[in-house]
Design a protein around this motif. Structure first.
Motif, PDB file in Angstrom:
ATOM      1  N   ALA A 186      -3.105  -5.369  12.348  1.00 52.29           N
ATOM      2  CA  ALA A 186      -2.782  -5.827  10.860  1.00 52.29           C
ATOM      3  C   ALA A 186      -1.805  -4.364  10.344  1.00 52.29           C
ATOM      4  N   ARG A 187      -1.377  -3.764  11.612  1.00 50.65           N
ATOM      5  CA  ARG A 187      -0.829  -3.115  10.636  1.00 50.65           C
ATOM      6  C   ARG A 187      -1.128  -1.286   9.944  1.00 50.65           C
ATOM      7  N   PHE A 188      -2.187  -1.172   9.969  1.00 48.07           N
ATOM      8  CA  PHE A 188      -3.765  -0.177   9.319  1.00 48.07           C
ATOM      9  C   PHE A 188      -2.162   1.174   9.356  1.00 48.07           C
ATOM     10  N   ALA A 189      -2.194   2.219   7.823  1.00 46.30           N
ATOM     11  CA  ALA A 189      -1.554   2.795   7.594  1.00 46.30           C
ATOM     12  C   ALA A 189      -2.041   3.785   6.848  1.00 46.30           C
ATOM     13  N   PRO A 190      -2.169   5.544   7.177  1.00 54.24           N
ATOM     14  CA  PRO A 190      -1.060   5.961   8.238  1.00 54.24           C
ATOM     15  C   PRO A 190      -1.772   6.195   9.264  1.00 54.24           C
ATOM     16  N   ARG A 191      -0.609   6.150  10.469  1.00 54.65           N
ATOM     17  CA  ARG A 191      -0.945   6.195  11.988  1.00 54.65           C
ATOM     18  C   ARG A 191      -2.531   6.617  11.962  1.00 54.65           C
ATOM     19  N   ARG A 192      -1.610   8.049  11.915  1.00 52.10           N
ATOM     20  CA  ARG A 192      -2.699   9.793  12.543  1.00 52.10           C
ATOM     21  C   ARG A 192      -3.672   9.783  12.131  1.00 52.10           C
ATOM     22  N   THR A 193      -4.024   9.213  10.369  1.00 49.18           N
ATOM     23  CA  THR A 193      -5.403   9.214   9.610  1.00 49.18           C
ATOM     24  C   THR A 193      -5.998   8.094  10.539  1.00 49.18           C
ATOM     25  N   TRP A 194      -5.960   7.171  11.109  1.00 48.01           N
ATOM     26  CA  TRP A 194      -6.596   5.976  11.595  1.00 48.01           C
ATOM     27  C   TRP A 194      -6.955   5.949  12.890  1.00 48.01           C
ATOM     28  N   CYS A 195      -5.433   6.828  13.581  1.00 52.39           N
ATOM     29  CA  CYS A 195      -5.955   7.332  14.541  1.00 52.39           C
ATOM     30  C   CYS A 195      -7.206   7.881  14.926  1.00 52.39           C
ATOM     31  N   ALA A 196      -7.310   9.188  14.011  1.00 56.14           N
ATOM     32  CA  ALA A 196      -8.317   9.914  14.097  1.00 56.14           C
ATOM     33  C   ALA A 196      -9.418   9.704  14.034  1.00 56.14           C
ATOM     34  N   LEU A 197      -9.758   8.792  12.397  1.00 58.96           N
ATOM     35  CA  LEU A 197     -10.913   8.069  13.029  1.00 58.96           C
ATOM     36  C   LEU A 197     -11.270   7.290  13.630  1.00 58.96           C
ATOM     37  N   ILE A 198     -10.538   5.896  14.831  1.00 57.28           N
ATOM     38  CA  ILE A 198     -10.820   5.450  15.639  1.00 57.28           C
ATOM     39  C   ILE A 198     -11.250   6.309  16.337  1.00 57.28           C
ATOM     40  N   ALA A 199     -11.190   7.538  16.868  1.00 61.19           N
ATOM     41  CA  ALA A 199     -10.777   8.743  18.003  1.00 61.19           C
ATOM     42  C   ALA A 199     -12.441   8.555  17.941  1.00 61.19           C
ATOM     43  N   ALA A 200     -12.623   8.982  16.803  1.00 58.42           N
ATOM     44  CA  ALA A 200     -14.372   9.805  16.780  1.00 58.42           C
ATOM     45  C   ALA A 200     -14.844   9.012  16.467  1.00 58.42           C
ATOM     46  N   LEU A 201     -14.727   7.009  15.824  1.00 63.54           N
ATOM     47  CA  LEU A 201     -15.626   6.335  16.095  1.00 63.54           C
ATOM     48  C   LEU A 201     -16.184   5.719  17.690  1.00 63.54           C
ATOM     49  N   ILE A 202     -14.891   6.460  18.271  1.00 61.77           N
ATOM     50  CA  ILE A 202     -15.369   6.204  19.882  1.00 61.77           C
ATOM     51  C   ILE A 202     -16.280   7.431  20.354  1.00 61.77           C
ATOM     52  N   ALA A 203     -15.892   8.343  20.186  1.00 56.55           N
ATOM     53  CA  ALA A 203     -16.816   9.544  20.719  1.00 56.55           C
ATOM     54  C   ALA A 203     -18.378   9.750  20.332  1.00 56.55           C
ATOM     55  N   TRP A 204     -18.692   8.912  18.698  1.00 61.86           N
ATOM     56  CA  TRP A 204     -19.781   9.141  18.092  1.00 61.86           C
ATOM     57  C   TRP A 204     -20.575   7.616  19.063  1.00 61.86           C
ATOM     58  N   LEU A 205     -19.531   6.580  19.859  1.00 66.30           N
ATOM     59  CA  LEU A 205     -20.468   5.796  20.722  1.00 66.30           C
ATOM     60  C   LEU A 205     -20.622   6.400  21.908  1.00 66.30           C
ATOM     61  N   GLY A 206     -19.625   7.696  22.630  1.00 69.36           N
ATOM     62  CA  GLY A 206     -20.369   7.919  23.779  1.00 69.36           C
ATOM     63  C   GLY A 206     -18.778   7.926  24.896  1.00 69.36           C
ATOM     64  N   GLY A 207     -18.313   6.887  24.426  1.00 66.38           N
ATOM     65  CA  GLY A 207     -16.327   7.085  24.617  1.00 66.38           C
ATOM     66  C   GLY A 207     -15.945   8.073  24.448  1.00 66.38           C
ATOM     67  N   ASP A 208     -14.812   8.009  25.703  1.00 73.30           N
ATOM     68  CA  ASP A 208     -13.805   8.939  25.416  1.00 73.30           C
ATOM     69  C   ASP A 208     -12.284   8.247  25.957  1.00 73.30           C
ATOM     70  N   CYS A 209     -11.941   9.282  24.148  1.00 75.45           N
ATOM     71  CA  CYS A 209      -9.866   8.048  24.221  1.00 75.45           C
ATOM     72  C   CYS A 209      -9.376   9.361  22.735  1.00 75.45           C
ATOM     73  N   SER A 210      -8.677   9.877  23.431  1.00 78.58           N
ATOM     74  CA  SER A 210      -7.323  10.724  22.596  1.00 78.58           C
ATOM     75  C   SER A 210      -7.227   9.611  21.686  1.00 78.58           C
ATOM     76  N   THR A 211      -6.997  10.666  20.001  1.00 80.01           N
ATOM     77  CA  THR A 211      -5.733  10.458  18.888  1.00 80.01           C
ATOM     78  C   THR A 211      -4.187   9.901  20.054  1.00 80.01           C
ATOM     79  N   GLY A 212      -3.993  10.518  20.542  1.00 76.24           N
ATOM     80  CA  GLY A 212      -2.723  10.484  21.668  1.00 76.24           C
ATOM     81  C   GLY A 212      -2.914   8.819  22.221  1.00 76.24           C
ATOM     82  N   GLN A 213      -3.485   8.373  22.396  1.00 74.77           N
ATOM     83  CA  GLN A 213      -3.550   7.037  23.507  1.00 74.77           C
ATOM     84  C   GLN A 213      -3.035   6.046  22.083  1.00 74.77           C
ATOM     85  N   ILE A 214      -4.350   6.212  21.612  1.00 79.93           N
ATOM     86  CA  ILE A 214      -4.501   4.998  19.875  1.00 79.93           C
ATOM     87  C   ILE A 214      -3.722   4.948  19.700  1.00 79.93           C
TER      88      ILE A 214
END
Length: 669
Positions: A186-214
């Motif tokens: 769905a091409r969410f934008a801006p990418r850096r903001t979404w990457c920060a949000l999704i990385a934080a979401l994953i961390a809250w769930l207990g996972g490990d994923c960097s914004t760079g990977q996303i």
């Protein structure tokens, strides 16, 4: 939470989704289960209920809800996306989010990568409107209707649970009301903001994923073609038309091209086509493929070009009161004449074809079209926005134009008049958007046909625009007006050699440089926000909100520049125009789209964020927003401009010969 379940994730829903794929790499163990399956939720450290990739989301039945609630009380964290997982939160039926966007309500400990007021765009998504939340719920994102900002932060709204987009309902329950599961497609934008949000979401769930990977995942799906050659960009632009299924042939060998790729990015990433058959798109595309055939010797490109030219010729009215009239399209504008569209889709391509091939079979068609346009051109050399007839046997027409009211340019309602009345009064429509290409085509035709009237009207019309300049009748922006003016001013100077006309060209060209960006594009700017579509919240809209937003418009502004710079260089011999063509060509090669999605790969989208390096801008436009990829206005027009530079050894002598003919025909012109 039982011992030994650390970093064990259960995903409830469809295993084939963007978010699920990211989550699989962020946990030591991931398992999947369908909705309402008999599952021991407490055996996991976290549960992600992902409904965004399913047609109707997910609704858990009472037994599953009770089991999940029991797990939450034991410390299992639950993320519910586009899903109904608890009776304590209720939702209404889904609604589209086209013009509403999630805004960050404030940084929390778990979402510290976001700043208060950050605006996130999830395109033409869907959300579940909230009917009830706990008073203690902590909002992370809340929907705001057309927030005032782009790269700037928006003003924070008052907390309103009904508009929550993402929030902590309780300590172990995080709820998302929109379809986040398909964020790559769905091409969410801006990418850096979404990457920060999704990385934080994953961390809250207990996972490990960097914004760079996303971010890399988003780039892998769709990115810009940074570093490619101009030749490579032209090849891929030509391939785009067929990959996107835009060309249609009939049994007689005539070809049509669809308008292009719609700006609507649906939640599953589906691409919709704008299927209008427009003359301007066909003519510009025909010229692009003609020039491509000269560059490559490709017989298929020449065949496509001739097939399109055949259909373009068929758009002209051949007899009757409105003989010479060129239809704008086979749909909306069948009896409407937009002179700039006629110039771009009919006059200019056929004139260039005549110059390149020496074939004069279109001379009568060209003369007939020019005669009709001149019949409805005012005493000041300008035409209204459009002229439309309702009776093919009557001189009566309806016209709409642009006037300035309350400090802003606005379109008028259609007014009844006649061709004769239009011819005998001044139109007062100093708009480059509606008149510049037409006036440039007149100058070019005047030199080719050695017709003094054509050149005289071109001079008169451009003089009227320059008299109003820079306060011209702007459609989208001041930047747009400058971009549209350069080519006709360059053509006028080329065929007249008049120093005054070069002064006009130099003035506009240097004003445009005010908005040049170091990366090679040009920012949108509109002093006083007087443009019809400037800061608009309905209908057609500009893609920037504030002057200084680092957004480049490749549908209405910068797409005209490669062709304009090439002709300006030939007309003046000034090296700065050659350098600007090269700078613009490199920029356009860099921002051509590279994607696994065939309808995107090789195209150019309307909005380029010059600082973020991605497709991004204000998505308020109802029809031609950020992800629009127009066949004739964007891809073919950019391609023609690039080819004007690449084929300069062949094209430049032809254009310079026109000056010798025109000036020699009438000294002192």
């Amino acid at each position: 939470m039982s011992a030994g379940n650390e970093r064990r994730l259960l995903i409830v829903g469809n295993c084939e989704s963007d978010l699920a794929n990211i989550l699989c790499g962020a946990f030591a163990e991931v398992q999947f289960a369908p909705a309402n399956a008999a599952v021991d939720y407490a055996a996991y450290s976290a549960v992600a209920v992902l409904g965004g990739n399913l047609p109707d989301g997910i609704t858990l039945l009472p037994s599953a809800r009770c089991a999940l609630e029991h797990a939450r009380r034991q410390g299992v964290r639950v993320f519910a996306e586009y899903s109904r997982v608890t009776d304590e939160v209720s939702f209404a039926n889904p609604v589209p989010t086209q013009f509403s966007r999630p805004v960050c309500m404030g940084a929390t400990e778990i979402f510290s990568g976001l700043q208060p007021g950050d605006i996130l765009d999830e395109q033409w998504n869907e959300r579940l409107p909230v009917q009830h939340v706990r008073p203690s719920a902590q909002p992370i994102l809340q929907y705001v209707d057309r927030p005032d900002g782009l790269t700037q932060t928006a003003s924070l709204p008052e907390k309103n649970g009904r508009d929550f987009a993402l929030w902590l309902e309780e300590e172990c329950l995080l709820i998302c009301t929109f379809r986040m599961d398909t964020f790559l497609r769905a091409r969410f934008a801006p990418r850096r903001t979404w990457c920060a949000l999704i990385a934080a979401l994953i961390a809250w769930l207990g996972g490990d994923c960097s914004t760079g990977q996303i971010y890399q995942s988003m780039e892998d799906y769709c990115t810009f073609s940074r570093g490619q050659t101009i030749s490579g960009a032209l090849t891929r632009a030509g391939q785009w038309f067929q990959r996107a299924n835009l060309l249609a042939w009939d049994a007689e060998g005539s070809c049509a091209v669809l308008e292009g790729v719609s700006s609507r990015v649906l939640p599953d990433g589906s691409v919709l086509l704008n299927r209008q058959i427009r003359t301007d798109c066909m003519g510009t595309t025909a010229l692009f493929f003609l020039l491509q055939s000269l560059r490559t010797g490709d017989e298929q490109a020449r065949k496509i070009s001739e097939g399109l030219f055949s259909t373009v010729r068929g758009m002209q009215v051949a007899q009757g009161t409105h003989r010479g009239f060129v239809r704008g399209s086979l749909g909306w504008w069948g009896s409407s004449s937009y002179q700039d569209d006629t110039a771009r889709g009919f006059l200019f391509p056929l004139l260039i074809r005549r110059m390149l091939t020496g074939d004069r079979t279109d001379d009568e068609r060209l003369r007939s079209s020019l005669a009709y346009l001149l019949r409805t051109t005012g005493q000041d050399g300008l035409r209204p926005n459009q002229v439309e007839y309702t009776d093919p046997d009557s001189d009566v027409v309806w016209m709409a134009t642009t006037v300035k009211r309350g400090g802003k340019w606005r379109h008028t309602q259609p007014q009844r008049t006649t061709c004769g009345e239009l011819r005998n009064r001044a139109v007062h429509n100093p708009s480059a958007h509606y008149n510049a290409y037409y006036l440039g085509a007149l100058a070019l035709a005047g030199a080719i046909f050695l017709d003094d009237e054509y050149i005289a009207v071109a001079q008169k019309g451009l003089a009227a625009i320059m008299q109003a300049y820079p306060d011209t009748a702007r459609e989208h922006s001041q930047t747009q007006e400058c971009c549209r003016l350069l080519m006709p001013l360059a053509l006028l100077y080329l065929v007249t050699g008049n120093p005054k006309h070069r002064e006009w060209l130099e003035r506009v060209a240097e004003d445009l440089e005010t908005w040049a960006h170091p990366c090679g594009g040009y920012m949108e700017w509109d002093e006083g926000y007087t443009g019809v579509c400037s800061r608009s919240s309905s209908g057609e809209s500009a893609i920037y909100l504030h002057n200084g937003d680092p957004v480049c418009d490749l549908l209405y502004s910068a797409n005209w520049l490669p062709q304009a710079f090439a002709i300006a260089y030939w007309a003046t011999g000034a090296e700065k125009y050659r350098e600007r063509w090269e700078r613009m060509a490199r920029f356009l090669a860099d921002v051509q789209i590279k994607s696994a999605q065939p309808a995107l790969d090789g195209g150019w989208a309307r909005a380029v964020n010059l600082e973020l390096g991605e497709v991004h801008g204000i998505n308020n436009d109802s029809d031609w927003a950020c992800w629009t990829i127009e066949s004739g206005w964007t891809v073919a027009q950019i391609g023609v401009g690039l080819l004007f530079g690449v084929l300069a050894p062949r094209l430049k002598p032809l254009f310079l010969a026109l000056r010798e003919l025109a000036v020699g025909h009438k000294p002192g012109c």
